[in-house]
Scaffold this motif. Structure first.
Motif, PDB file in Angstrom:
ATOM      1  N   GLY A   1      22.281   5.166 -12.353  1.00 18.68           N
ATOM      2  CA  GLY A   1      22.026   5.425 -10.949  1.00 18.68           C
ATOM      3  C   GLY A   1      20.978   4.525 -10.330  1.00 18.68           C
ATOM      4  O   GLY A   1      20.866   4.447  -9.094  1.00 18.68           O
ATOM      5  N   LEU A   2      20.181   3.851 -11.159  1.00 16.65           N
ATOM      6  CA  LEU A   2      19.121   2.988 -10.649  1.00 16.65           C
ATOM      7  C   LEU A   2      19.455   1.502 -10.765  1.00 16.65           C
ATOM      8  O   LEU A   2      18.676   0.661 -10.322  1.00 16.65           O
ATOM      9  CB  LEU A   2      17.812   3.259 -11.411  1.00 16.65           C
ATOM     10  N   ARG A   3      20.597   1.182 -11.341  1.00 15.20           N
ATOM     11  CA  ARG A   3      20.900  -0.231 -11.607  1.00 15.20           C
ATOM     12  C   ARG A   3      21.033  -1.052 -10.330  1.00 15.20           C
ATOM     13  O   ARG A   3      20.511  -2.168 -10.253  1.00 15.20           O
ATOM     14  CB  ARG A   3      22.159  -0.348 -12.465  1.00 15.20           C
ATOM     15  N   LEU A   4      21.711  -0.517  -9.332  1.00 16.66           N
ATOM     16  CA  LEU A   4      21.868  -1.272  -8.087  1.00 16.66           C
ATOM     17  C   LEU A   4      20.532  -1.467  -7.373  1.00 16.66           C
ATOM     18  O   LEU A   4      20.218  -2.599  -6.971  1.00 16.66           O
ATOM     19  CB  LEU A   4      22.880  -0.580  -7.173  1.00 16.66           C
ATOM     20  N   PRO A   5      19.701  -0.416  -7.196  1.00 12.57           N
ATOM     21  CA  PRO A   5      18.381  -0.643  -6.582  1.00 12.57           C
ATOM     22  C   PRO A   5      17.512  -1.614  -7.375  1.00 12.57           C
ATOM     23  O   PRO A   5      16.821  -2.454  -6.794  1.00 12.57           O
ATOM     24  CB  PRO A   5      17.757   0.756  -6.549  1.00 12.57           C
ATOM     25  N   VAL A   6      17.554  -1.522  -8.702  1.00  7.77           N
ATOM     26  CA  VAL A   6      16.745  -2.431  -9.525  1.00  7.77           C
ATOM     27  C   VAL A   6      17.236  -3.862  -9.371  1.00  7.77           C
ATOM     28  O   VAL A   6      16.435  -4.804  -9.258  1.00  7.77           O
ATOM     29  CB  VAL A   6      16.771  -1.986 -11.000  1.00  7.77           C
ATOM     30  N   LEU A   7      18.554  -4.052  -9.350  1.00  5.35           N
ATOM     31  CA  LEU A   7      19.102  -5.398  -9.173  1.00  5.35           C
ATOM     32  C   LEU A   7      18.686  -5.981  -7.829  1.00  5.35           C
ATOM     33  O   LEU A   7      18.266  -7.153  -7.749  1.00  5.35           O
ATOM     34  CB  LEU A   7      20.622  -5.359  -9.278  1.00  5.35           C
TER      35      LEU A   7
ATOM     36  N   GLY B   1       8.490   9.656  -6.627  1.00  4.96           N
ATOM     37  CA  GLY B   1       8.167   8.591  -5.682  1.00  4.96           C
ATOM     38  C   GLY B   1       8.697   7.228  -6.063  1.00  4.96           C
ATOM     39  O   GLY B   1       8.442   6.244  -5.352  1.00  4.96           O
ATOM     40  N   PHE B   2       9.462   7.148  -7.175  1.00  2.00           N
ATOM     41  CA  PHE B   2       9.851   5.830  -7.678  1.00  2.00           C
ATOM     42  C   PHE B   2      10.746   5.076  -6.696  1.00  2.00           C
ATOM     43  O   PHE B   2      10.514   3.896  -6.423  1.00  2.00           O
ATOM     44  CB  PHE B   2      10.559   5.963  -9.035  1.00  2.00           C
ATOM     45  N   ILE B   3      11.776   5.742  -6.166  1.00  2.00           N
ATOM     46  CA  ILE B   3      12.704   5.045  -5.266  1.00  2.00           C
ATOM     47  C   ILE B   3      11.993   4.596  -4.000  1.00  2.00           C
ATOM     48  O   ILE B   3      12.176   3.454  -3.540  1.00  2.00           O
ATOM     49  CB  ILE B   3      13.918   5.933  -4.924  1.00  2.00           C
ATOM     50  N   PHE B   4      11.169   5.464  -3.417  1.00  4.81           N
ATOM     51  CA  PHE B   4      10.441   5.057  -2.212  1.00  4.81           C
ATOM     52  C   PHE B   4       9.494   3.904  -2.532  1.00  4.81           C
ATOM     53  O   PHE B   4       9.351   2.963  -1.733  1.00  4.81           O
ATOM     54  CB  PHE B   4       9.654   6.231  -1.628  1.00  4.81           C
ATOM     55  N   GLY B   5       8.846   3.955  -3.696  1.00  2.58           N
ATOM     56  CA  GLY B   5       7.968   2.853  -4.083  1.00  2.58           C
ATOM     57  C   GLY B   5       8.738   1.564  -4.267  1.00  2.58           C
ATOM     58  O   GLY B   5       8.298   0.490  -3.846  1.00  2.58           O
ATOM     59  N   LEU B   6       9.926   1.661  -4.893  1.00  2.00           N
ATOM     60  CA  LEU B   6      10.756   0.474  -5.110  1.00  2.00           C
ATOM     61  C   LEU B   6      11.165  -0.145  -3.772  1.00  2.00           C
ATOM     62  O   LEU B   6      11.075  -1.372  -3.583  1.00  2.00           O
ATOM     63  CB  LEU B   6      11.999   0.865  -5.914  1.00  2.00           C
ATOM     64  N   VAL B   7      11.594   0.700  -2.837  1.00  2.00           N
ATOM     65  CA  VAL B   7      12.012   0.209  -1.520  1.00  2.00           C
ATOM     66  C   VAL B   7      10.825  -0.389  -0.767  1.00  2.00           C
ATOM     67  O   VAL B   7      10.950  -1.436  -0.104  1.00  2.00           O
ATOM     68  CB  VAL B   7      12.668   1.336  -0.705  1.00  2.00           C
ATOM     69  N   SER B   8       9.664   0.241  -0.873  1.00  2.97           N
ATOM     70  CA  SER B   8       8.467  -0.276  -0.188  1.00  2.97           C
ATOM     71  C   SER B   8       8.108  -1.661  -0.687  1.00  2.97           C
ATOM     72  O   SER B   8       7.816  -2.574   0.100  1.00  2.97           O
ATOM     73  CB  SER B   8       7.284   0.680  -0.393  1.00  2.97           C
ATOM     74  N   PHE B   9       8.144  -1.853  -1.995  1.00  2.00           N
ATOM     75  CA  PHE B   9       7.809  -3.168  -2.538  1.00  2.00           C
ATOM     76  C   PHE B   9       8.914  -4.182  -2.261  1.00  2.00           C
ATOM     77  O   PHE B   9       8.623  -5.371  -2.085  1.00  2.00           O
ATOM     78  CB  PHE B   9       7.512  -3.067  -4.033  1.00  2.00           C
ATOM     79  N   LEU B  10      10.165  -3.734  -2.206  1.00  2.00           N
ATOM     80  CA  LEU B  10      11.248  -4.647  -1.827  1.00  2.00           C
ATOM     81  C   LEU B  10      11.003  -5.183  -0.414  1.00  2.00           C
ATOM     82  O   LEU B  10      11.117  -6.393  -0.177  1.00  2.00           O
ATOM     83  CB  LEU B  10      12.584  -3.913  -1.916  1.00  2.00           C
TER      84      LEU B  10
ATOM     85  N   LEU C   1       0.839  -1.200   0.000  1.00  2.00           N
ATOM     86  CA  LEU C   1       0.000   0.000   0.000  1.00  2.00           C
ATOM     87  C   LEU C   1       0.874   1.251   0.000  1.00  2.00           C
ATOM     88  O   LEU C   1       0.604   2.208  -0.747  1.00  2.00           O
ATOM     89  CB  LEU C   1      -0.930  -0.015   1.207  1.00  2.00           C
ATOM     90  N   ALA C   2       1.928   1.246   0.825  1.00  2.00           N
ATOM     91  CA  ALA C   2       2.855   2.387   0.836  1.00  2.00           C
ATOM     92  C   ALA C   2       3.489   2.584  -0.542  1.00  2.00           C
ATOM     93  O   ALA C   2       3.638   3.711  -1.021  1.00  2.00           O
ATOM     94  CB  ALA C   2       3.928   2.178   1.897  1.00  2.00           C
ATOM     95  N   GLY C   3       3.853   1.474  -1.191  1.00  2.00           N
ATOM     96  CA  GLY C   3       4.421   1.568  -2.528  1.00  2.00           C
ATOM     97  C   GLY C   3       3.432   2.082  -3.545  1.00  2.00           C
ATOM     98  O   GLY C   3       3.778   2.883  -4.428  1.00  2.00           O
ATOM     99  N   ASP C   4       2.178   1.652  -3.445  1.00  2.00           N
ATOM    100  CA  ASP C   4       1.137   2.137  -4.354  1.00  2.00           C
ATOM    101  C   ASP C   4       0.988   3.645  -4.256  1.00  2.00           C
ATOM    102  O   ASP C   4       0.862   4.344  -5.267  1.00  2.00           O
ATOM    103  CB  ASP C   4      -0.204   1.473  -4.020  1.00  2.00           C
ATOM    104  N   VAL C   5       0.963   4.146  -3.028  1.00  2.00           N
ATOM    105  CA  VAL C   5       0.817   5.588  -2.827  1.00  2.00           C
ATOM    106  C   VAL C   5       2.036   6.326  -3.384  1.00  2.00           C
ATOM    107  O   VAL C   5       1.903   7.344  -4.076  1.00  2.00           O
ATOM    108  CB  VAL C   5       0.610   5.911  -1.330  1.00  2.00           C
ATOM    109  N   ALA C   6       3.231   5.814  -3.111  1.00  2.00           N
ATOM    110  CA  ALA C   6       4.451   6.469  -3.597  1.00  2.00           C
ATOM    111  C   ALA C   6       4.470   6.557  -5.117  1.00  2.00           C
ATOM    112  O   ALA C   6       4.858   7.580  -5.693  1.00  2.00           O
ATOM    113  CB  ALA C   6       5.680   5.720  -3.099  1.00  2.00           C
ATOM    114  N   LEU C   7       4.015   5.494  -5.786  1.00  2.00           N
ATOM    115  CA  LEU C   7       4.080   5.459  -7.250  1.00  2.00           C
ATOM    116  C   LEU C   7       2.992   6.285  -7.919  1.00  2.00           C
ATOM    117  O   LEU C   7       2.950   6.366  -9.150  1.00  2.00           O
ATOM    118  CB  LEU C   7       4.038   4.011  -7.730  1.00  2.00           C
ATOM    119  N   LEU C   8       2.127   6.915  -7.111  1.00  2.00           N
ATOM    120  CA  LEU C   8       1.225   7.918  -7.684  1.00  2.00           C
ATOM    121  C   LEU C   8       2.027   9.112  -8.200  1.00  2.00           C
ATOM    122  O   LEU C   8       1.536   9.889  -9.020  1.00  2.00           O
ATOM    123  CB  LEU C   8       0.198   8.363  -6.650  1.00  2.00           C
ATOM    124  N   TRP C   9       3.267   9.268  -7.682  1.00  2.00           N
ATOM    125  CA  TRP C   9       4.231  10.230  -8.219  1.00  2.00           C
ATOM    126  C   TRP C   9       5.303   9.405  -8.938  1.00  2.00           C
ATOM    127  O   TRP C   9       6.303   9.010  -8.327  1.00  2.00           O
ATOM    128  CB  TRP C   9       4.857  11.044  -7.089  1.00  2.00           C
TER     129      TRP C   9
END
Length: 228
Positions: free
Chosen positions: A139-145, A86-95, A74-82
């Protein structure tokens, strides 16, 4: 003692479908007004959480961590509204959500109980990453991995729970978790290619329908409270 009333799962499923449809209709290129996702995207996940909360007959550890995973989702869903800020926070929330699901799926099955499940998802994930990697900003490769590793581990552990589960009532729930893990991988693969590689036709429809189907399956893996 009076019986505790809880929402009928069929009505909750209908509510999830309607709320998801309104979210998709208001998404990028959808026929509905753009404010719809701001209301109905969080609401859809809240309805899945309400459904999971009614399924109180499972192992406490599994139920607790599935609910935690849904809350982080749910936190990730809200973050990805931006989508950008909000992408990094959404990525971390879903992780974190996937790590919660891993813990949930080890409630009765040890982590890595089926090496073949982990090997299969490792191959699939590597194939996806090999196609996606050139399009991911440096800059996003490590978080995505890191995210892909956690997602694949979640899906593999769900499959391991199913493959090693003895016949009985618990095997159905394990099977639903395995389907949910596979759908989550499919949804995030579509999302990643739409974001980093090339826009997909009807992206919101495919990404969100597989995403909420995955969450519903994971919630359904919990056993309902026994009648009476």
């Amino acid at each position: 003692m009076p019986r505790t009333l809880s929402p009928d799962p069929r009505w909750l499923l209908l509510a999830v479908v309607v709320s998801a449809a309104l979210t998709i209709a208001g998404g990028s290129g959808g026929p509905g007004p753009g404010w719809l996702p701001w209301v109905f995207k969080p609401l859809t996940t809240l309805l899945v959480i309400a459904y999971a909360a009614t399924r109180a007959g499972d192992v406490p550890r599994r139920r607790r961590w599935v609910l935690a995973g849904l809350a982080w989702s749910l936190a990730g869903d809200v973050a990805l509204l931006w989508p950008q800020s909000g992408f990094i926070f959404g990525l971390v929330s879903f992780l974190i959500a996937h790590l919660c699901y891993v813990v949930a799926f080890t409630a009765t099955t040890r982590f890595g109980a089926s090496p073949s499940a982990f090997a299969t998802y490792a191959v699939v994930s590597a194939a996806i990453l090999s196609q996606l990697w050139p399009h991911v900003p440096a800059g996003l490769r490590l978080p995505v991995l890191a995210y892909v590793v956690c997602l694949a581990a979640m899906a593999a552990q769900a499959a391991a729970w199913w493959w090693t589960c003895p016949p009985g009532s618990g095997r159905r729930g394990a099977g639903l978790a395995a389907v949910g893990g596979a759908l989550f991988l499919a949804s995030d693969t579509l999302l990643a290619f739409n974001k980093f590689a090339e826009p997909l036709p009807l992206a919101s429809l495919w990404v969100l329908s597989t995403y909420w189907s995955a969450q519903w399956c994971i919630a359904s893996a919990l056993r309902p409270r026994a009648a009476g």
